[in-house]
Design an enzyme around this catalytic site. Structure first.
Site, mmCIF file in Angstrom:
data_model
loop_
_atom_site.group_PDB
_atom_site.id
_atom_site.type_symbol
_atom_site.label_atom_id
_atom_site.label_comp_id
_atom_site.label_asym_id
_atom_site.label_seq_id
_atom_site.Cartn_x
_atom_site.Cartn_y
_atom_site.Cartn_z
ATOM 1 N N GLY A 55 0.820 -1.206 0.000
ATOM 2 C CA GLY A 55 0.000 0.000 0.000
ATOM 3 C C GLY A 55 0.848 1.246 0.000
ATOM 4 O O GLY A 55 0.659 2.142 0.795
ATOM 5 N N GLU A 267 9.802 -5.185 -16.652
ATOM 6 C CA GLU A 267 9.530 -6.017 -17.822
ATOM 7 C C GLU A 267 10.650 -5.926 -18.850
ATOM 8 O O GLU A 267 11.009 -6.930 -19.488
ATOM 9 C CB GLU A 267 8.193 -5.619 -18.443
#
Length: 309
Positions: A55, A267
């Site tokens: 969070g 990625e």
């Protein structure tokens, strides 16, 4: 541990079932589920599944909560003497609840599974009374450990735990993003030394359009005209040592680029890694499909889907 060749077959002509370096590409209908189940059942394996949910940048109020009733799941906690539970959780929490519930049902059925939940707050695991082979380890991170990049923070924590204990606890390890929902079994056919996921969008596109990192000074750089596939970052897997090698290579690349005033995405570093160390098994887009895309005819099943807000 080498899987039997009889477990895989090139029985489909509409999809790529093997790479140029002879790594199998998993689609429904290209493997014998029963042959692979029989093979691994004799070897008494344990598979780890790591998931990270944080969070970050969200104000949190903590209360102490320690599961104590006999029906509570078996949980071990690393990082705090007592686990905090947060109020006003962000949307990643909702993703994580759905992820854990579906993974508890569909991930490696019939085998021992250890879930490693990396989080900044206490997460109550799903009820495991119907899944006695499952256990949960909660890795709690203090807020000050959250760097500006969530991928970096999560993978740094995962790498530390692989070294300290995971490598001695599991035979294979997967790390997944929490916005995935399992719709069908994610079984032993997916196990391998280095397991990569074919990106659901870019698999069906021309290789010349792949969004590799093109800056030569970046640690994630792949030259134009090179590269085999574009790999998605929502699932990585393999043996613990191979996952650790990937994680350490990524962390070193980020730190090097940061010092040079560069940044890239996990990625793209991942694609650079698999460009240099090709995966031994590739998961088709069936294993992480984006439901906002129209299903192409090659997609007979959606085993795992990405959650949408």
């Amino acid at each position: 541990m080498v899987q039997p060749d009889a477990g895989f077959r090139q029985s489909r002509q509409d999809v790529l079932t093997s790479t140029a370096w002879l790594a199998p590409v998993l689609w429904e209908g290209t493997f014998s589920r029963q042959a692979l189940k029989d093979f691994y059942r004799k070897r008494n394996i344990t598979v780890g599944l790591a998931v990270c949910s944080g969070g970050r940048w969200v104000p949190l109020t903590f209360d102490l909560l320690v599961p104590s009733s006999p029906g509570e799941p078996r949980v071990s906690v690393h990082g705090h003497s007592a686990p905090p539970v947060a109020r006003g959780l962000p949307s990643t929490r909702k993703y994580l609840e759905m992820f854990l519930k579906s993974a508890n049902e569909h991930f490696m059925p019939g085998h021992r599974v250890t879930f490693y939940i990396i989080s900044d707050t206490y997460i109550k695991p799903p009820d495991t009374r119907s899944s006695p082979l499952h256990s949960f380890h909660l890795v709690l991170l203090r807020m000050e450990k959250w760097w500006q990049d969530l991928d970096f923070t999560c993978l740094q924590a995962l790498g530390e735990r692989i070294v300290s204990h995971i490598q001695d606890e599991v035979d294979f390890l997967f790390s997944m993003q929490p916005n995935l929902i399992f719709h069908d079994d994610f079984g032993v056919e997916t196990l391998g030394t280095r397991v990569a996921l074919l990106h659901a969008w870019w698999y069906f596109r021309n290789t010349t359009t792949f969004p590799y990192e093109r800056r030569p000074t970046s640690a994630a750089y792949i030259p134009f005209g090179q590269g085999d596939f574009y790999y998605g970052s929502s699932i990585i897997g393999g043996t613990p040592h191979q996952v650790l090698d990937l994680v350490e290579t990524y962390l070193e690349g980020v730190i090097r680029d940061f010092g040079a005033g560069l940044n890239s995405t996990f990625e793209k570093y991942l694609n650079r890694y698999y460009f240099l160390k090709r995966p031994t098994k590739l998961l088709s887009p069936e294993y992480s499909w984006d439901p906002s895309f129209l299903l192409p005819p090659q997609m007979l099943y959606v085993k795992v889907a990405q959650s949408r807000k």
